[in-house]
Design an enzyme around this catalytic site. Structure first.
Site, PDB file in Angstrom:
ATOM      1  N   GLY A  46       0.986  -0.949   0.008  1.00 41.62           N
ATOM      2  CA  GLY A  46       0.122   0.065  -0.081  1.00 41.62           C
ATOM      3  C   GLY A  46       0.828   1.258   0.064  1.00 41.62           C
ATOM      4  O   GLY A  46       1.882   1.018   0.356  1.00 41.62           O
ATOM      5  N   GLN A  51       3.075   9.876   1.634  1.00 39.56           N
ATOM      6  CA  GLN A  51       4.124   9.428   2.031  1.00 39.56           C
ATOM      7  C   GLN A  51       5.075   9.755   0.807  1.00 39.56           C
ATOM      8  O   GLN A  51       6.231   9.510   0.865  1.00 39.56           O
ATOM      9  CB  GLN A  51       4.028   7.807   1.969  1.00 39.56           C
ATOM     10  CG  GLN A  51       3.286   7.262   3.139  1.00 39.56           C
ATOM     11  CD  GLN A  51       3.022   5.941   3.053  1.00 39.56           C
ATOM     12  OE1 GLN A  51       2.231   5.339   2.379  1.00 39.56           O
ATOM     13  NE2 GLN A  51       4.252   4.782   3.541  1.00 39.56           N
ATOM     14  N   CYS A  94       5.669  -0.126   7.985  1.00 39.82           N
ATOM     15  CA  CYS A  94       5.235   0.996   6.767  1.00 39.82           C
ATOM     16  C   CYS A  94       6.388   1.413   6.290  1.00 39.82           C
ATOM     17  O   CYS A  94       7.677   1.646   6.907  1.00 39.82           O
ATOM     18  CB  CYS A  94       4.755   2.188   7.996  1.00 39.82           C
ATOM     19  SG  CYS A  94       4.300   3.624   7.131  1.00 39.82           S
ATOM     20  N   LEU A  95       6.325   1.655   5.152  1.00 37.88           N
ATOM     21  CA  LEU A  95       7.523   2.328   4.274  1.00 37.88           C
ATOM     22  C   LEU A  95       8.177   3.459   4.766  1.00 37.88           C
ATOM     23  O   LEU A  95       9.277   3.707   4.530  1.00 37.88           O
ATOM     24  CB  LEU A  95       6.906   2.456   2.753  1.00 37.88           C
ATOM     25  CG  LEU A  95       6.659   1.194   2.036  1.00 37.88           C
ATOM     26  CD1 LEU A  95       5.970   1.318   0.661  1.00 37.88           C
ATOM     27  CD2 LEU A  95       7.729   0.317   1.936  1.00 37.88           C
ATOM     28  N   HIS A 136      -4.795   1.229   7.396  1.00 29.63           N
ATOM     29  CA  HIS A 136      -3.506   1.854   7.219  1.00 29.63           C
ATOM     30  C   HIS A 136      -3.146   3.015   6.590  1.00 29.63           C
ATOM     31  O   HIS A 136      -2.785   4.200   6.893  1.00 29.63           O
ATOM     32  CB  HIS A 136      -2.598   0.736   7.175  1.00 29.63           C
ATOM     33  CG  HIS A 136      -1.006   1.042   7.042  1.00 29.63           C
ATOM     34  ND1 HIS A 136      -0.276   0.732   8.194  1.00 29.63           N
ATOM     35  CD2 HIS A 136      -0.364   2.030   6.269  1.00 29.63           C
ATOM     36  CE1 HIS A 136       0.918   1.292   7.770  1.00 29.63           C
ATOM     37  NE2 HIS A 136       0.885   1.963   6.769  1.00 29.63           N
ATOM     38  N   GLU A 137      -3.715   2.876   4.992  1.00 31.08           N
ATOM     39  CA  GLU A 137      -3.398   3.982   4.253  1.00 31.08           C
ATOM     40  C   GLU A 137      -4.493   4.972   4.505  1.00 31.08           C
ATOM     41  O   GLU A 137      -4.034   6.187   4.275  1.00 31.08           O
ATOM     42  CB  GLU A 137      -3.848   3.476   2.931  1.00 31.08           C
ATOM     43  CG  GLU A 137      -2.987   2.237   2.277  1.00 31.08           C
ATOM     44  CD  GLU A 137      -1.519   2.494   2.599  1.00 31.08           C
ATOM     45  OE1 GLU A 137      -0.955   3.472   2.668  1.00 31.08           O
ATOM     46  OE2 GLU A 137      -0.947   1.386   2.769  1.00 31.08           O
ATOM     47  N   HIS A 140      -3.045   7.362   7.022  1.00 27.37           N
ATOM     48  CA  HIS A 140      -1.842   8.488   6.400  1.00 27.37           C
ATOM     49  C   HIS A 140      -2.570   9.730   6.011  1.00 27.37           C
ATOM     50  O   HIS A 140      -2.043  10.679   6.057  1.00 27.37           O
ATOM     51  CB  HIS A 140      -1.242   7.799   5.228  1.00 27.37           C
ATOM     52  CG  HIS A 140      -0.189   6.828   5.747  1.00 27.37           C
ATOM     53  ND1 HIS A 140       1.068   7.186   6.373  1.00 27.37           N
ATOM     54  CD2 HIS A 140       0.043   5.300   5.337  1.00 27.37           C
ATOM     55  CE1 HIS A 140       1.948   6.224   6.374  1.00 27.37           C
ATOM     56  NE2 HIS A 140       1.298   4.997   6.128  1.00 27.37           N
TER      57      HIS A 140
END
Ligand code: GNR
Ligand code: NI
Length: 172
Positions: A46, A51, A94-95, A136-137, A140
């Site tokens: 994702g 991000q 998470c990236l 989660h997305e 963000h």
């Protein structure tokens, strides 16, 4: 398509509530495709626009396993219409919080409404990993990271490890 640089916590741009898009037009479709390329290369399942430093309510997801056909999801202005009373726990990463993992509890099932890449209103029912990744997305887009769901102690441990592992800038 292009790969975009991914911001890492504690970058202040990850803490901002992102702005809704007016409509999904050609430049926004290109952003979604660049985000997918960036996500696949990372690799991740994702990615949300904040991000990559873009202040828009846009996200992409693909939870297909390695070697299976790709199943890219592109969403703008996602809204949760319903969440289940029962929760699920997943170990999240998470990236933007690289190499750190922790269990997070969220509603197990959701219904989300969004604009797709054709600017059409769509709804999706999700459970399992997909329900977790959508949430989660969407977090963000509100400036929330998975570590914000942890105790202060666990969050601070992760942030400390992150700051120790960050590569020094040459010459800085
Ligand atoms: O690649 C990712 N894996 C993942 C695993 C469990 C729960 C959420 C995620 S999302 C993450 C990519 C990312 O940081 N998206 O914002
Ligand atoms: Ni993330």
């Amino acid at each position: 398509m292009a790969r975009l640089p991914i911001l890492v916590a504690p970058d202040p741009r990850l803490k901002v509530k992102a702005r809704p898009v007016e409509k999904v037009d050609e430049p926004l479709r290109r952003l979604m495709d660049d985000m997918l390329e960036t996500m696949y290369a990372a690799p991740g399942i994702g990615l949300a626009a904040p991000q990559v430093g873009v202040d828009k309510r846009v996200l992409v997801i693909d939870i297909a396993k390695d070697g299976d056909p790709k199943t890219p999801l592109r969403m703008a202005n996602p809204q949760l219409l319903w969440v289940s009373d029962d929760d699920a726990v997943y170990e999240e990463g998470c990236l933007s919080v690289p190499e750190q993992y922790a269990d997070v509890t969220r509603p197990a099932r959701i219904r989300v409404r969004f604009l797709d890449h054709q600017n059409e209103i769509r709804e999706l029912d999700a459970d399992g990993l997909l329900a977790t990744v959508v949430q989660h997305e969407m977090d963000h887009l509100d400036g929330i990271l998975f570590i914000d769901h942890l105790s202060n102690l666990k969050r601070n441990m992760i942030l400390r490890k992150l700051s120790k592992s960050r590569k020094p800038l040459v010459g800085a």
